[in-house]
Each structure stands twice: as C-alpha cells, then as structure tokens.
Scaffold this motif. Sequence first.
Motif, PDB file in Angstrom:
ATOM      1  N   PRO A 128       0.862  -1.192  -0.222  1.00 13.99           N
ATOM      2  CA  PRO A 128      -0.030   0.005   0.071  1.00 13.99           C
ATOM      3  C   PRO A 128       0.671   1.252   0.005  1.00 13.99           C
ATOM      4  O   PRO A 128       0.332   2.247  -0.251  1.00 13.99           O
ATOM      5  N   ASP A 129       2.116   0.956   0.399  1.00 12.14           N
ATOM      6  CA  ASP A 129       2.941   2.450   0.202  1.00 12.14           C
ATOM      7  C   ASP A 129       3.175   2.682  -1.207  1.00 12.14           C
ATOM      8  O   ASP A 129       3.532   4.024  -1.298  1.00 12.14           O
ATOM      9  N   PHE A 130       3.001   1.860  -2.226  1.00 13.83           N
ATOM     10  CA  PHE A 130       3.239   2.242  -3.447  1.00 13.83           C
ATOM     11  C   PHE A 130       1.789   2.106  -4.342  1.00 13.83           C
ATOM     12  O   PHE A 130       1.635   2.836  -5.384  1.00 13.83           O
ATOM     13  N   LEU A 131       1.330   1.192  -3.960  1.00  7.58           N
ATOM     14  CA  LEU A 131      -0.219   0.998  -4.721  1.00  7.58           C
ATOM     15  C   LEU A 131      -1.585   1.118  -4.038  1.00  7.58           C
ATOM     16  O   LEU A 131      -1.564   0.544  -3.007  1.00  7.58           O
ATOM     17  N   GLU A 132      -2.262   1.746  -4.668  1.00 11.80           N
ATOM     18  CA  GLU A 132      -3.780   1.871  -4.075  1.00 11.80           C
ATOM     19  C   GLU A 132      -4.406   0.629  -4.539  1.00 11.80           C
ATOM     20  O   GLU A 132      -5.310  -0.010  -3.843  1.00 11.80           O
ATOM     21  N   LEU A 143      -1.414   4.212  -8.824  1.00 12.00           N
ATOM     22  CA  LEU A 143      -0.329   4.429  -7.571  1.00 12.00           C
ATOM     23  C   LEU A 143      -0.713   5.246  -6.363  1.00 12.00           C
ATOM     24  O   LEU A 143      -1.657   5.986  -6.556  1.00 12.00           O
ATOM     25  N   ASN A 144       0.056   5.132  -5.406  1.00 11.78           N
ATOM     26  CA  ASN A 144      -0.279   6.124  -4.065  1.00 11.78           C
ATOM     27  C   ASN A 144       0.156   7.501  -4.831  1.00 11.78           C
ATOM     28  O   ASN A 144       1.206   7.690  -5.105  1.00 11.78           O
ATOM     29  N   GLN A 145      -0.643   8.416  -4.337  1.00  9.94           N
ATOM     30  CA  GLN A 145      -0.670   9.587  -4.872  1.00  9.94           C
ATOM     31  C   GLN A 145       0.346  10.489  -3.947  1.00  9.94           C
ATOM     32  O   GLN A 145       0.919  11.450  -4.688  1.00  9.94           O
TER      33      GLN A 145
END
Length: 820
Positions: free
Chosen positions: A121-125, A142-144
């Motif tokens: 979750p740090d990189f992908l929603e 991607l995580n905004q």
Amino acid sequence: MAHVGVQRGRASRAVRTVAAIRTAASLRSVALLTSGVLALPALAGCSSGDDASASAVPQDIGAAARPQVADGGTLRWAVDAMPQTLNAFQADADAATARITGAVLPSLFTLDDRGRPQRNPDFLEKAEIVQREPKQVVLYKLNQKAVWSDGREIGAPDFVAQWRALSGRDSAYWTARNAGYERIEKIEKGANDLEVKVTFNKPYADWRALFSPLYPKDVTGTPDAFNDGARTKLKATAGPFLLKAADRDKGTLTLTRNPRWWGRPSKLDELVFRAVPRDKRVAALADGSLDVAEIDRPAAERITLAERDKGAGRGNDGPELAHGPGAAITPASALRSWAVAHGSDEERADSEVRARKQTREAIERYAQEQAGLSGLAIRRSLEPAYTQLALNGSSGPLADERVRRAIARALDRKELAEIVLKPLGLPAHPPGSHLALAGQQAYADNSDALGGQDTHEAQALLADAGFTPGGARQKPGSTKAGSKASGANADDDAKREGAEGDGTYIVGDDKAPDRPGKVTYRVGDRKVGEGPYYADEEKPDAGSGGDDKPGDNRPGGSGPGSETHVLAPARAAALQEIALMRQAEAIDDAGSGHGARRQEEVHRTEAHRKGGAPGAYAPKGTAAPAAAGGPLGKDGKPLSLRFVLPSGAGSESLRAVGDRIAQMLKAVGINTEITKVADDSYFKDHIASGDFDLALYSWPGTAYPATDDRPVFAKPEPASDGSLLVEQNYTRIGTDRIDQLFDRAAGELDEDEARDLVRKADARIWAAAASLPIYQRPQLVAVKPNVANAGAFGFEAPHFEDIGFKKAPSAAKDAETSQK
C-alpha cells in the motif's frame, strides 16, 4: 552463495548456462548452491489434495509494535560481501543487492509469511486485471504520495523505461532476465497521472512479479545508465531509506532515513550493511561490531554454550570452559608438554614453549569471545529454500531412469532431513514438492510419484537395469536384462531394436490413443498384455515432442511424427515406465475434474501408500541383487558414482548428509566416490559445467513458480553452435510435457487452474527422478537481544521502517500507556 549468471551468447563452453536472477525475496544466489547451512517452513501434506494448509514454521524476528521500538540508532547487519551491483536485474546481482534494494526502491508487491504476493500500500492503491479478452490489461493505481527522493512523481515513464530495458528487444542492455517483460505489448498512462495501464500480447499469470523493484527512468532509460550507472550508486530512490555512502575499503554500505518518505518513518537513523565472511562472524558478534548476522550451526552452538556457561559461572574468572581449544588438554598431555618445555633439548624446548604460548592465547581468545557471545539471541526458522540431491542424467549410469529411481528408493529422506534440522529443534519433514513450500497455496506432496524408501525395490530396479554383483567382471555386451540405458541418445538404439523385434516394448498398435482407453504391450509381433492408458486433457501441440517418453528427457528424443511410442529397450523397463506415469497422472490430476475417475482407475494398495506399489517401478518378480554381494556392476564396469561436495567451513551439515547418502546407496550396491572441492569452484566448475554424478545444492522458493522455476526444470536444448543450453537445469533431465505445463501455467489467468497446472508439473518432475528434495534449509540469525523486528524472516519481506532497538521496559510501558 550467490548465483552465477551467464548471459546468452557469451558462453563458449560446450555446455552453456543462463542463470535467471530473481529479484527481492526470490533472488537466486550462488550462496544457495554451496553452503551446508545454505543461503526456507516445516513441510507436511498429503498427496493429491489441497495442501495449502500444510503447516509452516513461523518467522522469528523478535516482533515488537512500533511504540515499543525506540526512535534513532544505527543497526549493523552482516552480508556475505559488498554487492558488485545495485542493479537487481544484472547477472552479478546477489543477496546483498536484493536486501539493499528492498530498503531503498519500490516493490509493488511483497511476500507475506506464506510466500503469497501482497499489494504494497505504500506504492499501490490498487492493481488488478481489468480486461482479459482480447488481451490481458492490468491497471496500476499508484499511491498519490509516492515520489522519488529527488521529488519527481513515480509514474508511467518509469514503468515504460523498465519494460524497454528488460523486454529483451534491445541487446545493448546487459540484463540477466526478461521473464514476463517480453509479454508486454504496451504501457500507457491511464485516466490520470496516477494510473498506469499495461497491455500484454500474451496472457501472463505472474504479472505481480513485474516492476519489483522498480527503478527510476534515469537508471533504465539508456543502456549506459542501466549497464554502468546503477552499479555503485543510485541517484534517486523511493523507500524508507536512501543510499548515503559506500566504503569498499571498509566493506560497509550505509543507508540513512529518507526525508521524503511518505510512509511510516523508519525507526533507525542509519542501517549499515557490513561485509563479514561467515567464518569471521563469531568474532564480530563477540566484539560487538555486528547487531544482526545470519550464522551456521557451529556458531549457533557456540552462542548456546556461552549462555549456558554464563549461568554456570564458567569462563574468565570462573572455572575453565569444558569446550574450545583447552578442552583437549588432559593432565597427562599437560605434564608431557611441561616436561618438553623444561627439558635439556633446547630446540624442542623452544618449539614447545612457542606452542604453549599459542595455546594459551587461543584459550584466552576463545574465552573472551564466549563472554561476548553470552548475551546474544538466536532467532530460527526455516528458510524459503530446499536442499536437493541432484542426479546428472546427461551420461553414464544415471542416464538410465531406472538407476535414478533406484537411488530415490534407496534414500530415507526423513532421516537425512533429521541430520540437519533435528539438532536445531526444527521440524524435519522432507519437502514433497519442487515448486512450492509448506504453507504456500500451490504446495502438494507429490513424492508418491516415486514412492518412499524401499531397499528391495531399489535393488530390483538396479537388477532390471542390468547391474548385478558379478557385473563388474562380465565382458561388455553380455548383460541381458536392461542392458540399454534410456539416457542420452538411447532412442535411436531403442527404435533399431524395435525394428528387429528383440525385446522392445511398444505402446499401442500404431500410435498412442488420444483418449483414455487400453493399450497393448508388445515384444516385436507378440502380444504380452494390456493395460490402461490415460491421455492428457489436451494433446501436445504439433512439434512439441509429445508426452513424457524415454528419450523425451533430452535433445534427440523420439519427437513428433513418431508412429510408435518406444518406452524402453527391455520388457521390465516398459512396464515400470507405464506404472510410473500412471502414478504421475493420478497425482497430477487429483483435485481436478478428472481426479475421482483417475483414482478409481489407478488402484492404490496399502503397500503403495507406504512407499510404492510392489512392481510399480521394477516389475513384480524381478530378481533383486543379493544385499551382501558387494558392489554392483555391468559390462565389466562397477557401478560407481562421483559425489561432489563443498569442502569449506560452514558446509559441515551438507557433508554429513552426503556421507549418510553414500551409506544408504552402498546398502543397495551403489558405490560413491566423494570428491570435496573448494567452495568458490563448487558451482562454477562442477555444478554448472556438469562435472558430477551426484551433488547437493539448494533452490530458493518463490511465489511465481511458473516463471521462476521453469528454467530450473526446462528440457535442455541443443544450441546452433552444437553446445547444450541447459539454462538452470543442471541435472540435464527434462521433458516436453513438463515444459508445456509450465508454459500453460504461466499463461493461465484463473489462479486455481494455474495452481493445478503447477502441481501437475511437479508430479512429472518427481517421476523424472533427477532432483530429490531432502530438507528445507534452516535459517539461523544471531541478534543482540534488544533488536526488534529483524531475524529469521522466512518468506516474508522485511519491514525496514519497523526495524530498530526495543525501548527499555519502563519506557516501552509508558509508550504503550500513552497510545491507549
């Protein structure tokens, strides 16, 4: 041990290898190939069922909640050597490369404690397949907040650059692997800058393995930047840490907290990776210059003794230690030494005085190290890797599958596993799969394809292959039973025998049926019996070489267009091959729609459940050689196999297993010539080059077996220059059918069906009897007792931002209270 990668087209040897370097947790390393306690949870399961619930040994990392971990500090972590490159996709990337990139670069999916990929979750929603027809499309959201350390947003340009570098289309990029990337057709920006849309030209089940680690476009955008720019430095990173400094003279690489990190801030100020050879780690741990270090069994035993001696008040000012360099000194030897040191022979006296001084220094140094080791903790689990006995089937006796199966039936794998794991208090269940480990969803125990330890069956197989107690004294050509090996280049001989009608068994009148039914077993024109034949769900593709057949496990097999399927040059071999493949079919189809029917058709007796049906591998009634008749032989040559083992410190457990294997083989009449070689030449000069009959080395587990394990078991193919391309299949045994199952699994987007195909491939690998998993490797890590969230990780990727030092008990209690 780190894997040695050889790029395609660069090898000039007769046998070329291409090592596919794995990234992150699945990186393959040469360290896996040579160490006794080599650099994955207990294996249990029943054949043919869904064994994903098989118990796995949990990780042991001194887990602590973040409020219990102090802010700040520097943690020093041992690695085997300074990384030669920080580019995980280059051939000389190693375990240190994977550890460092895991802390400083994006990993879109990481593995959990059961080896399953989980969205980071740090990189992908979000990441999911949004279209399957006409082409597979995966959408990454991607995580905004995700940015590189230089402030640039992570986005589609980074994905595009990495795809182009790793697709294999541009030979200017020196890459070690392109698996998966070559299936991508295009990458586009989605509805906004935070979306990346990847379209595949061919379905790819293991799409989660891609873009981990993800490099900035500055690294992958040009061949020069890719080949050389990321070997020693990274201009931009994106993780809880960033690269601060590398000092090759001191052997240290320092990471520091990333001020632009948007996730949970790292507890540590700095993380220092220090190159310390394994034989030097005890001293480094004792003097306090390391906080975390993977160790071998002797080092773990020393730490255990240090804690015990501390409790007993031994060492230093207490009674002398009962172990170490002083333990061998008896009162009598001490008196003799004193007498020589004070005797009239001055030369002998001087020599003895020097020896006594060296002994005193060694005793003092040992006692001092033991005192320093007394406070350390040992964290232990099972590493995601298994050690196997590899059988080189390219030539000699092991080209005959009956000899390989005899070796398999001669071994008590549980006893061998206990040699390594039982003293460490770890469960000693031999792996039942080549392609998954206990706890993983794809795990199923398929070892029934060969059966358990059975001395009589092993001897019967050897007799059927023509090896007899008097065979070493026979003249060549006098052996009758099984005189033809079914190894390399045996097919032409088998076909010639069939034409002459002198004992060749043929399945079917003209060709194998394309649906379940019966086939006729023949010797020449004489019918000798009938039996069931089970066709696969799909007929092999044209030109694929068909299903598994002797000769199909190497170049030059009986390929497509063959109207008769020659099984083996002897009656016994024909029947054992039919029985073996029936069992493989029954195992690999269990759990599928055909399982119940197959189980009815393939009757499993109580004897089979205990280790193989009598006569299933050597025909019932085959005479076994006399157990006490000494070593076996054939055509005037004794049956002797060259067993290559590493000689270095730290490989003691591996050699102990090798010695016991040799004893088990001797019990059935197989001699072994154990050759111990230097660790640095073990893989390169022996395993990769094929200079062995038997060898022990390890493969790591993976969440992506259809991609990562295919080169390990792929059928060797002749190259255009006449050499043999074995990829990572160092046993040189493979079949077209195994390759087909891997290919189908890699392209199957239904996860249940893909898992079933992987299990089928594993059953076929067992039936080939070229690789015998012995034990899952122990993972022993010494840590200072206040280290939190680091140790024996097992499958799970480290959470670097949570690693640190535990607070003092009073401070931790206050922090916990404040959280409430």
